[in-house]
Design a protein around this motif. Structure first.
Motif, PDB file in Angstrom:
ATOM      1  N   GLN A 162       0.834  -1.201   0.000  1.00 14.74           N
ATOM      2  CA  GLN A 162       0.000   0.000   0.000  1.00 14.74           C
ATOM      3  C   GLN A 162       0.873   1.258   0.000  1.00 14.74           C
ATOM      4  OE1 GLN A 162      -3.099   1.154  -0.935  1.00 14.74           O
ATOM      5  NE2 GLN A 162      -3.980  -0.303   0.530  1.00 14.74           N
TER       6      GLN A 162
ATOM      7  N   LYS B 206      -6.175   5.988   3.622  1.00  9.76           N
ATOM      8  CA  LYS B 206      -5.656   4.648   3.882  1.00  9.76           C
ATOM      9  C   LYS B 206      -4.873   4.536   5.205  1.00  9.76           C
ATOM     10  CE  LYS B 206      -7.024   2.829  -0.082  1.00  9.76           C
ATOM     11  NZ  LYS B 206      -7.944   1.694  -0.164  1.00  9.76           N
TER      12      LYS B 206
ATOM     13  N   ASP C 235      -4.958   1.118   6.774  1.00 10.53           N
ATOM     14  CA  ASP C 235      -4.169   0.079   6.106  1.00 10.53           C
ATOM     15  C   ASP C 235      -2.667   0.296   6.277  1.00 10.53           C
ATOM     16  OD1 ASP C 235      -6.478  -1.097   5.172  1.00 10.53           O
ATOM     17  OD2 ASP C 235      -6.479   0.069   3.306  1.00 10.53           O
TER      18      ASP C 235
END
Length: 598
Positions: free
Chosen positions: A18, A80, A83
């Motif tokens: 990611q 994000k 994550d």
């Protein structure tokens, strides 16, 4: 072990992918992170665990978090987080938990975990950390206070904070700091509720079933804490500490009055109570009726004078009930503090000075004036220019504190300053009364006074008495002072004669020899033979501990008056005589001297 490490590395991969996908890290950086993480993970699963390995792991992960934070700002990417950051934060918390389980007694490690949770806003985890820490360290009051404050300030949970304080008191039922902070917390809770109520009222919102308890808003819970604390912990200082805390809040007047009544009823035999009650009068204003009068400087001074007078009335009342040295000291300290305050109003200044001197005189008459306050009294009289009164106080201090070197020193300094005729006799009396080991300041003062006020013959006699002292410190200091005086009075010949008469008179001081070396150098034609003799005598006594003496001797031989060939011999002797770090320092300085840097 390898399987566990491999599994943990695989758990990282989604987050690392990611990071690369959103552009926060490059592919090369991700590979480097995997390599570094693998090495750190293996260290955490060795048979012999090291605390430093855990700390290194945590610090590396924190550095990664900080780098992510900076790069987010740089590229403006805010998504994000669940994550990317959350898995890293959870890993760090997990490692912290393992470390604190292994090294339970390391409080600093617990503090580091707390600091991390606060910085990265993991409030739920923070409560669990404190719970675990207190289960292991319930004997440390500061940790309970820290946990309660954290719940109150960081998590906004007054109920949890209250429970923590109550649990803390089970372990530490008579701890002053816990009660003080518990008391403060209840007042802060009440203040927070009052602000909420005011905001809702200003917004004209319908409160419905939600109602604010008047008792809680008025600080009744804090009052309960105060009663419980004062029933277990006695002492006026503790009660005053609660009163000062209550005074920080503007809705606690009734509570302050209750604490004040407790002071007056139960601690009337303590001077601290009277001191507080008196000083409280300074804060009492005259009201709106005097507002016009107070606009001028004289009006303000009149108001201050009235307040100070009310303070003094309380002190006087206290002296009727408690005429002790401590009570008088409180009264005098108050008067002295007011006297030292700057004011341009002469009336107020004179009134403060007169009051201070009167109270000092009364305390002296009652034989309750301490030595320090006697010195203060003397300084006040000297600054006021009252020479006769200052002399009387100085003599009185020497009679009252006849064994104190400090009392004699301050009194004799004042008498010397005033030029009193009885000074010489008092010097002799002082040296009889004071312990010889403490008499050096008196000898120095006597020599200074004799040099300025007596004939050379009388000063010579003073020096001879000092040289005969059995106290080494006095004898050594007198030698140097005598040598200086001889040089000033009779020049080089008298100084050299004095030196010769004392050069074998032990004990020696280095300053005595160095002063003679300086005197020789000050002459128009210094003799190198004399300088060598002085250096040799000095080195005989202090050569094993002073490398600067050897360097000074070498410099003289390297100079225009000396013989450079002798410097090598002196260097060889120095290396044999000096010890430890002195040798290293001498070698360094000698090298700099040879290369012309000094």
């Amino acid at each position: 072990m390898a399987d566990i490490v491999q599994l943990r590395i695989e758990d990282r991969i989604p987050g690392l992918e990611q990071l690369e996908r959103v552009g926060l890290f490059t592919k090369k950086e991700v590979r480097s992170m995997i390599k570094k993480s693998t090495a750190l993970e293996y260290k955490l699963y060795r048979s012999v665990l090291s605390k430093e390995d855990f700390i290194s792991y945590i610090q590396y992960e924190i550095n990664v978090l900080e780098l992510i934070k900076k790069r987010r700002v740089r590229i403006g990417y805010r998504f994000k987080r669940e994550d990317i950051e959350y898995p890293i934060i959870e890993r760090i918390n997990s490692v912290f938990r393992r470390a604190t389980v292994k090294w339970k007694e390391d409080v600093q490690l617990w503090f580091s975990h707390v600091a991390f949770c606060k910085k990265w806003n993991t409030k739920a985890q923070l409560s669990r950390v404190f719970a675990s820490m207190l289960a292991i360290h319930p004997d440390k009051p500061a940790l309970w206070i820290m946990a309660a404050k954290c719940e109150m300030e960081d998590r906004n949970s007054s109920e949890t904070a209250r429970n923590l304080f109550l649990r803390a008191l089970r372990f530490h039922p008579e701890n002053k700091k816990i009660y003080q902070e518990y008391f403060r917390m209840e007042l802060m809770h009440a203040e927070k509720l009052r602000k909420q109520q005011k905001e809702l009222e200003n917004a004209k919102m319908d409160l419905g079933e939600y109602e604010f308890s008047e008792e809680i808003l008025g600080g009744k819970l804090a009052e309960v804490v105060c009663r419980d604390a004062t029933s277990k912990i006695k002492g006026v200082e503790f009660l005053l500490s609660l009163l000062r805390i209550a005074a920080l809040f503007d809705f606690t007047q009734e509570l302050q009055d209750a604490i004040t009544r407790d002071l007056q009823e139960n601690y009337v035999d303590d001077c601290v109570t009277w001191d507080y009650m008196a000083k409280r009068e300074l804060e009492t204003g005259l009201g709106a009726a005097a507002e016009t009068e107070l606009r001028s400087a004289s009006g303000k001074a009149t108001d201050v004078a009235r307040r100070e007078e009310r303070c003094c009335q309380v002190y006087e009342e206290g002296l009727k009930n408690l005429s002790t040295e401590a009570m008088w000291a409180c009264y005098i300290t108050f008067c002295l503090d007011r006297f030292r305050r700057k004011t341009n109003v002469s009336m107020l200044k004179e009134k403060r000075q007169g009051r201070l001197l009167a109270v000092l005189q009364r305390a002296h008459d009652a034989s309750v004036l301490s030595e320090d306050l006697h010195r203060t009294w003397l300084q006040v009289l000297l600054s006021a220019g009252d020479a006769d009164a200052a002399a009387q106080v100085a003599v009185a201090a020497t009679q009252r504190f006849s064994q104190s070197a400090e009392a004699w020193s301050s009194s004799l300094q004042a008498l010397v300053q005033l030029g009193r005729a009885e000074t010489g006799e008092l010097f002799q009396e002082a040296l009889k009364r004071v312990t010889p080991k403490e008499s050096l300041p008196l000898w120095l003062l006597r020599v200074e006074w004799s040099t300025a006020a007596q004939s050379p013959e009388e000063t010579e006699a003073v020096f001879q008495k000092g040289l005969a002292s059995r106290v080494p410190a006095v004898s050594m200091e007198m030698k140097q002072k005598y040598l200086d005086w001889s040089y000033r009075m009779g020049g080089y010949k008298k100084a050299r004669k004095t030196f010769k008469s004392l050069q074998e008179h032990r004990p020696f001081s280095k300053g005595f020899f160095l002063r003679m070396i300086e005197i020789e150098k000050e002459q128009d034609s210094p003799k190198i033979s004399n300088l060598r003799d002085y250096y040799e005598r000095t080195l005989r006594e202090f050569g094993s501990t002073d490398d600067d003496l050897w360097l000074g001797y070498i410099k003289e031989e390297l100079g225009s008056r000396g013989n450079a060939e002798n410097s090598g011999t002196i260097h060889w002797r120095a290396m044999k005589s000096l010890e430890g770090e002195r040798v290293e320092r001498f070698v360094t300085q000698y090298t700099l001297l040879q290369t012309g840097h000094i």
